[in-house]
Design an enzyme around this catalytic site. Structure first.
Site, short mmCIF file in Angstrom:
data_model
loop_
_atom_site.label_atom_id
_atom_site.label_comp_id
_atom_site.label_asym_id
_atom_site.label_seq_id
_atom_site.Cartn_x
_atom_site.Cartn_y
_atom_site.Cartn_z
N ASP A 1 -1.82 -2.41 0.08
CA ASP A 1 -2.70 -1.56 0.88
C ASP A 1 -3.11 -2.21 2.19
O ASP A 1 -3.63 -1.54 3.08
CB ASP A 1 -3.99 -1.22 0.09
N ASP B 1 -6.30 4.81 -1.80
CA ASP B 1 -5.27 4.34 -2.72
C ASP B 1 -5.65 4.83 -4.11
O ASP B 1 -6.79 5.23 -4.35
CB ASP B 1 -5.21 2.81 -2.66
N ASP C 1 -7.17 -1.71 -2.57
CA ASP C 1 -7.52 -2.99 -3.18
C ASP C 1 -6.36 -3.97 -3.24
O ASP C 1 -6.57 -5.16 -3.40
CB ASP C 1 -8.07 -2.78 -4.60
#
Length: 646
Positions: A528, A323, A524
């Protein structure tokens, strides 16, 4: 609202496993100190009962369904060991499998409660507007497509929809992962569970509650978790196949000599000796101690790996998917530069001084970045009077008798801004920065370029993972393509997939897996969590990780240090090599002792000594991974810090 968390000993599985462990340790202490036999035998048998009744009952039920349960075979092996006096071996097996089952139950319970907590992001009620201008409070589940709801400042949006009236900034990091609130105006899409800013919005509902993006995130996590639970891992395959073969062979060793006329006692003794020397104790200890030692070592260096199975999985990673916001970056905006416009008639610090003086009164994240930059430059800020904020447009105030505005480019009239300002704004946005225009008495002075902070160790971490896995990581982000591409270039990533919603990230992970990749996803945010759950291994950045993400992840980087990710993967690979060596050692001992028992006459004491000797050897070999040197030696060629701190 405070969330209820499943505590360790609120689950029956953990209470039974804890009781079995305590009884086992008491029995071992009594036996070691030369206590009466009846005492430590009673304690061992109590350990058998507390730790073994549940898998035994489940195994009996599985037999009723014509299925052979592995845990039942372990209980049978333990009872067989006790039948010829080797009660310690059986107790050790009972404790190992009871503890494993308890940890699995705890992780499952906490994941389920986190999924339920995700759905709490969306409010239970909404203010629905009527055709005549009236309003009523209704349950979110009763909202229909086409209804219009009122979202006041500071409220969470109740349903997915489009803005029908009003303007505001909306913090939608829970859905898209974007680090900064996004300006919303008429026609823009908004999501349930996201947080409205300082403006008031009227939102036309596009999806019912059960079909919202946040509800789909929860469903994706549950679906991916169920799919992962069906995967047969290496350790499970070895244990099950070996155990089934051992039980079948034990029955044959007992029955064949008996049918040939051998005495019942001799046949039983030979069979029990066979069960001891062929017992999977050494096989179990060949696999678990190296992986558990690696788990403990990683924990000391800032990586929480949730189980030995996860540690084994990490070593098979062939591709890492990152990410962007909060993972490769810190998720906190910073001022990158101040661009002066023609005719400004002042220095950069003066533009920053005026902007920060007004922004100091604002709560917007961009304002914090501007004020922080002024503080770092040691600029003294004057007072600002007449402060006002326009949601989605900017702020203004009077500084030293001058009207200062700090606003988005869209809020600047084109004739006042001029082509020069437009060109600067376009250049900053092309680089992936957020552009903020500073005006004094209606005249543009400069443009502030604000960006997210790249983690200092990001470039080295990406390079280390590329060398370790043989393939460069991929970037999966909900942010815009310009920002994503610029950041990817800085850290050395070429495969960039931007503008992704949570389900798009899951699709990208599954696409990589369909190509034969074993993907470790790193993130995080709540957005996600589905990708982390769907990946072969999910790794969460723990510093500011969302609760659901930490639950869905298989491992958590507690110190928020990217360099720990290649380090723990390398440690996992070393642990897998130790497991292989241990299995060879355990297998060699078993083959020799079993052959001796079948082809000759293996004395029981010698068989026990050989069995215990193999158990000790593989156990000590695995425990070598507890040393700090094991972490350092696992990553000498990766170019990252050996302590997990970069």
């Amino acid at each position: 609202m405070r969330k209820r968390r499943t505590l360790l000993f609120t689950l029956p599985e953990t209470r039974w496993a804890g009781a079995a462990l305590v009884l086992f340790l008491l029995a071992l202490l009594a036996q070691s100190l030369g206590g009466p036999g009846w005492l430590w035998w009673s304690l061992y048998l109590a350990c058998y009962a507390t730790g073994g009744w549940e898998p035994a009952l489940a195994g009996v039920r599985a037999l009723g369904e014509r299925s052979l349960d592995v845990d039942l075979l372990m209980v049978v092996a333990a009872v067989g060991a006790a039948a010829i006096g080797q009660v310690f071996d059986g107790g050790l097996l009972i404790v190992i499998f009871a503890t494993s089952g308890a940890l699995e139950a705890l992780v499952t319970a906490r994941t389920e409660e986190s999924v339920r907590g995700l759905l709490d992001l969306a409010p239970d009620t909404a203010t629905r507007l009527g055709a005549g201008g009236g309003h009523e409070t209704v349950r979110v589940v009763d909202l229909e497509v086409g209804d219009v709801v009122l979202v006041r400042p500071g409220e969470r949006i109740a349903a997915d929809g489009t803005v029908a009236a009003g303007a505001s900034e909306v913090d939608q990091a829970t859905i898209t992962g974007e680090p900064l609130p996004v300006d919303k105006a008429v026609g823009d899409e908004v999501f349930a569970g996201t947080l409205n800013g300082t403006g008031s919005l009227r939102v036309r509902v596009r999806r019912r509650a059960g079909e919202s993006v946040v509800a789909r995130i929860a469903a994706l996590v549950e679906e991916a978790g169920r799919a992962k639970a069906k995967t047969q891992l290496f350790i499970e395959k070895v244990e099950q196949r070996y155990s089934v073969g051992m039980v079948a062979a034990t029955l044959a060793v007992f029955a064949v000599p008996l049918l040939r006329g051998e005495e019942l006692r001799d046949s039983l003794l030979r069979a029990m000796t066979f069960m001891i020397v062929a017992s999977p104790c050494a096989v179990v200890l060949a696999t678990m101690p190296p992986l558990l030692a690696a788990v403990a070592n990683a924990g000391r260096h800032g990586v929480l790996v949730k189980s030995a199975v996860v540690m084994e999985q990490l070593g098979t990673t062939t591709r890492v998917a990152f990410d962007k916001t909060g993972t490769l970056t810190r998720g906190a905006p910073e001022l990158r530069e101040v661009r002066l416009l023609p005719g400004a008639g002042c220095a950069e610090d003066e533009v920053l001084r005026l902007a920060a003086a007004v922004e100091r009164l604002s709560e917007h994240p961009l304002a914090s970045a501007v004020v922080r930059a002024a503080d770092l430059r040691g600029i003294a800020l004057p007072a600002a009077d007449g402060f006002s904020a326009q949601p989605g447009r900017g702020v203004s105030g009077v500084v030293e008798d001058r009207r200062v505005r700090v606003c988005s480019p869209a809020a600047v009239d084109s004739p006042r801004g001029g082509p020069e300002a437009a060109a600067v704004v376009a250049d900053l946005q092309e680089r992936g920065d957020t552009a903020v225009v500073v005006l004094c008495d209606g005249r543009p002075l400069g443009v502030l370029g604000i960006t997210d902070q790249l983690r200092a160790e990001a470039q080295a971490g990406v390079a280390a993972l590329t060398r370790l896995t043989g393939a460069a990581p991929v970037l999966l982000t909900g942010d815009n393509r310009a920002a994503a591409t610029r950041l990817a270039e800085r850290v050395g990533i070429t495969d960039v997939r931007a503008d992704l919603l949570p389900e798009d990230k899951v699709g990208a992970v599954r696409d990589l897996q369909a190509r034969g990749q074993r993907v470790a996803a790193v993130g995080d945010g709540i957005n996600d969590a589905p990708a982390l759950a769907a990946a072969h291994t999910g790794i969460a950045m723990g510093g500011a990780g969302a609760d659901l993400t930490l639950r869905a992840a298989d491992a958590i980087v507690v110190r928020d240090d990217l360099s720990a990710i290649p380090a723990v993967i390398a440690l996992s690979r070393r642990a897998r090599r130790v497991v292989t060596a241990n299995l060879v050692i355990a297998g060699a001992f078993i083959v020799v002792l079993v052959s001796w028992d079948l082809l000759g006459s293996l004395p029981l004491p010698l068989g026990v000594a050989g069995h215990e000797g193999s158990t000790v050897i593989v156990g000590l070999n695995g425990l070598r991974l507890l040393r700090s040197a094991a972490w350092r030696n696992a990553v000498p060629r990766l170019g990252v810090g050996g302590d997990g701190r970069g």
